[in-house]
Motif scaffolding. Structure first.
Motif, PDB file in Angstrom:
ATOM      1  N   ALA A  54      60.289  76.792  71.486  1.00  0.00           N
ATOM      2  CA  ALA A  54      59.062  76.188  72.281  1.00  0.00           C
ATOM      3  C   ALA A  54      59.057  76.206  73.675  1.00  0.00           C
ATOM      4  CB  ALA A  54      59.026  74.719  71.957  1.00  0.00           C
ATOM      5  N   ASP A 175      53.560  73.096  61.471  1.00  0.00           N
ATOM      6  CA  ASP A 175      53.284  72.526  62.820  1.00  0.00           C
ATOM      7  C   ASP A 175      53.804  70.871  63.043  1.00  0.00           C
ATOM      8  OD1 ASP A 175      51.305  72.036  65.133  1.00  0.00           O
ATOM      9  OD2 ASP A 175      50.353  70.557  63.799  1.00  0.00           O
ATOM     10  N   LYS A 176      53.857  70.276  62.057  1.00  0.00           N
ATOM     11  CA  LYS A 176      54.533  69.029  62.203  1.00  0.00           C
ATOM     12  C   LYS A 176      55.717  68.825  63.004  1.00  0.00           C
ATOM     13  CE  LYS A 176      51.969  67.065  58.021  1.00  0.00           C
ATOM     14  NZ  LYS A 176      52.195  66.329  56.813  1.00  0.00           N
ATOM     15  N   TYR A 179      55.475  70.377  66.394  1.00  0.00           N
ATOM     16  CA  TYR A 179      54.806  69.276  67.249  1.00  0.00           C
ATOM     17  C   TYR A 179      55.541  68.071  67.704  1.00  0.00           C
ATOM     18  CZ  TYR A 179      51.494  66.416  69.615  1.00  0.00           C
ATOM     19  OH  TYR A 179      51.048  65.579  70.687  1.00  0.00           O
ATOM     20  N   ARG A 182      58.084  69.616  70.365  1.00  0.00           N
ATOM     21  CA  ARG A 182      57.089  69.722  71.429  1.00  0.00           C
ATOM     22  C   ARG A 182      57.025  68.278  72.323  1.00  0.00           C
ATOM     23  NH1 ARG A 182      52.022  71.492  69.806  1.00  0.00           N
ATOM     24  NH2 ARG A 182      51.398  71.408  71.837  1.00  0.00           N
ATOM     25  N   ASP A 183      56.799  67.349  71.239  1.00  0.00           N
ATOM     26  CA  ASP A 183      56.646  66.098  72.104  1.00  0.00           C
ATOM     27  C   ASP A 183      57.962  65.395  72.907  1.00  0.00           C
ATOM     28  OD1 ASP A 183      55.162  63.898  72.333  1.00  0.00           O
ATOM     29  OD2 ASP A 183      55.850  62.578  70.960  1.00  0.00           O
ATOM     30  N   VAL A 188      54.439  70.070  75.150  1.00  0.00           N
ATOM     31  CA  VAL A 188      52.998  69.612  74.729  1.00  0.00           C
ATOM     32  C   VAL A 188      51.931  70.738  75.133  1.00  0.00           C
ATOM     33  CG1 VAL A 188      51.210  68.113  74.077  1.00  0.00           C
ATOM     34  CG2 VAL A 188      53.828  67.556  73.608  1.00  0.00           C
ATOM     35  N   LEU A 193      50.876  77.177  72.505  1.00  0.00           N
ATOM     36  CA  LEU A 193      51.200  76.186  71.121  1.00  0.00           C
ATOM     37  C   LEU A 193      50.263  75.187  71.128  1.00  0.00           C
ATOM     38  CD1 LEU A 193      54.955  75.595  72.297  1.00  0.00           C
ATOM     39  CD2 LEU A 193      54.184  77.160  70.431  1.00  0.00           C
ATOM     40  N   VAL A 194      49.562  74.641  71.761  1.00  0.00           N
ATOM     41  CA  VAL A 194      48.222  73.756  71.585  1.00  0.00           C
ATOM     42  C   VAL A 194      47.199  74.526  70.730  1.00  0.00           C
ATOM     43  CG1 VAL A 194      46.395  72.736  72.577  1.00  0.00           C
ATOM     44  CG2 VAL A 194      48.512  72.448  73.849  1.00  0.00           C
ATOM     45  N   SER A 197      48.739  74.896  67.057  1.00  0.00           N
ATOM     46  CA  SER A 197      48.699  73.697  66.531  1.00  0.00           C
ATOM     47  C   SER A 197      47.278  73.075  66.036  1.00  0.00           C
ATOM     48  CB  SER A 197      49.353  72.564  67.368  1.00  0.00           C
ATOM     49  OG  SER A 197      49.407  71.149  66.914  1.00  0.00           O
ATOM     50  N   LYS A 201      45.901  73.973  61.391  1.00  0.00           N
ATOM     51  CA  LYS A 201      45.350  72.764  60.340  1.00  0.00           C
ATOM     52  C   LYS A 201      43.927  73.179  60.035  1.00  0.00           C
ATOM     53  CE  LYS A 201      46.619  69.522  63.258  1.00  0.00           C
ATOM     54  NZ  LYS A 201      47.519  70.041  64.258  1.00  0.00           N
TER      55      LYS A 201
END
Length: 452
Positions: A54, A175-176, A179, A182-183, A188, A193-194, A197, A201
């Protein structure tokens, strides 16, 4: 470039070599990305390696081909819905917003599109931070089930043309995990990556077409217009490259979009919009623009004029309101919510106006701060496991350019204690600025095609 589910992933890659390659600014192959994403989903690589990937991506970035590969690999890390066996007589389409305050658009837009002949399998999220979540709003309806089986989801889409539910456990599982990493690693905001993400989905929903609502302004994830344009172009290029016809609109979030912010209050405003009782200007402008774009991109309308005619007929005939009512009942809510919303929607004990001590024109609004006032009332989350108070929030919120004084309220606060009301009132008054001169109007919509 388009991407397809790989029948067999290469097993000869070494995680640290993929990380090193991206760290050094090199381009990753589709096979390398597919391998690494598969390893994220299967948890065969460490948390440190996910974090390193990431961070390397955050600093070095990805080109469009890499973004497409990353998005498709994340999409294919779990279930990918297929609607072909249901033999729909219309297109499968959806809309996604990057989030904001008072953004109830999905709740109105889905029923409009379903009433126009589209099929809308809308998988939505919950609020976190200052942004409200569509699922939280629906949770304000007694009995409504946002977590259902795939069969119930499919049945609702087939029978009604619409279902708004939460993400299943096996939809884009890579992604879960990515993410969550990333958080906690300050990555983020990575454009690459945005993009992946958001789209992984949505593309897992088996869509024919997608319209993105990218927000800009003080209440948006992307605060400035330049960043919003960059994200919109990235999403459009990647989604189209992945084989889903996609377009993006950029809409303003420098003020609360609807006239309310809070879960039950936004459901009430949704019902008022669908039934024609109240259709606020800026909210209507965004809903109509997105509806027209969805009808055009999916082929449900062949011109802007036809699209406008169809969506207004869906609203004014009551067909869209009926679709919403049918969905609510099908997914466990009351059969007569539209007829008796006050019977079902929770109400706060205290409903009081907030006044400014001085007079002037409302010239600017810190929309994020307004959203955090709703969170502080109990209507949003500070942590993912926080329980919500669905009755609280704000309504009759003033719009930019409106003249305020000691007798014209800035908004009404719905709270369940005097202390909570007082805190919210202070936050809200601190989030706005008044000027003596009337400010210039703020654009609600930005045309991506004409922006440089």
């Amino acid at each position: 470039m388009s991407c397809h589910r790989e029948s067999k992933l290469a097993d000869h890659f070494i995680p640290q070599e993929v990380i090193r390659k991206k760290r050094d600014g090199m381009i990753l192959s589709q096979a390398e990305i597919a391998y690494f994403v598969d390893a994220i989903a299967k948890e065969t690589i460490s948390e440190g390696q996910v974090a390193a990937f990431a961070m390397a991506t955050y600093f070095q970035g990805m080109n469009i081909e890499e973004r497409i590969s990353l998005t498709c690999a994340m999409r294919d890390s779990g279930d990918v819905l297929n609607w072909q066996d249901l033999a729909f007589n219309g297109p499968v389409l959806d809309k996604h917003s990057t989030g904001g305050v008072g953004d109830l658009v999905s709740l109105v837009l889905g029923p409009i599109i379903a009433a126009c002949g589209g099929y809308v399998p809308m998988i939505s999220g919950r609020g976190l931070g200052h942004t409200g979540g569509t699922l939280d709003k629906l949770d304000a309806i007694p009995g409504y089930q946002t977590q259902v089986s795939n069969q119930v989801f499919r049945d609702s889409v087939k029978e009604i043309g619409l279902a708004i539910i939460g993400q299943s456990a096996n939809l884009a599982p890579a992604d879960k995990r990515l993410y969550a990493t990333r958080d906690i690693t300050a990555t983020v905001e990575s454009l690459d990556l945005v993009t992946a993400s958001i789209l992984s989905k949505k593309l897992a929903c088996g869509l024919d077409s997608l319209v993105m609502d990218v927000k800009t302004g003080s209440g948006a994830v992307m605060k400035d217009l330049e960043s919003s344009i960059e994200l919109a172009r990235s999403i459009s290029a990647v989604a189209n490259g992945a084989g889903v016809k996609t377009s993006c609109l950029i809409t303003d979030m420098s003020q609360v979009l609807a006239t309310s912010a809070g879960n039950a209050l936004e459901i009430a405003e949704t019902i008022a919009f669908l039934t024609g009782e109240k259709r606020a200007g800026r909210l209507a402008e965004v809903i109509y623009a997105l509806a027209d774009e969805m009808l055009l991109i999916s082929g449900l309308a062949m011109s802007k004029e036809e699209a406008a005619k169809k969506r207004m007929l869906a609203l004014d005939s009551g067909a869209a309101a009926q679709k919403f009512a049918q969905m609510v009942a099908f997914l466990g809510g009351p059969n007569d919510l539209l007829e008796q919303p006050n019977k079902y929607l929770p109400k706060a004990e205290i409903i009081k106006p907030v006044f400014m001590s001085e007079s002037g024109y409302l010239s600017s609004m810190d929309t994020r701060a307004i959203g955090m006032a709703v969170v502080d009332l109990g209507g949003g989350r500070s942590k993912a496991d926080d329980k919500l108070d669905y009755s609280v929030g704000l309504n009759q919120i003033a719009q930019l350019g409106q003249k305020l004084d000691s007798k014209t309220p800035l908004c009404f606060v719905h709270a369940n204690s005097e202390e909570a009301f007082s805190r919210a009132a202070l936050r809200i008054k601190g989030a706005i600025k008044l000027t003596e001169d009337e400010p210039k109007p703020v654009s609600t919509l930005y045309n991506l095609e004409t922006l440089k």
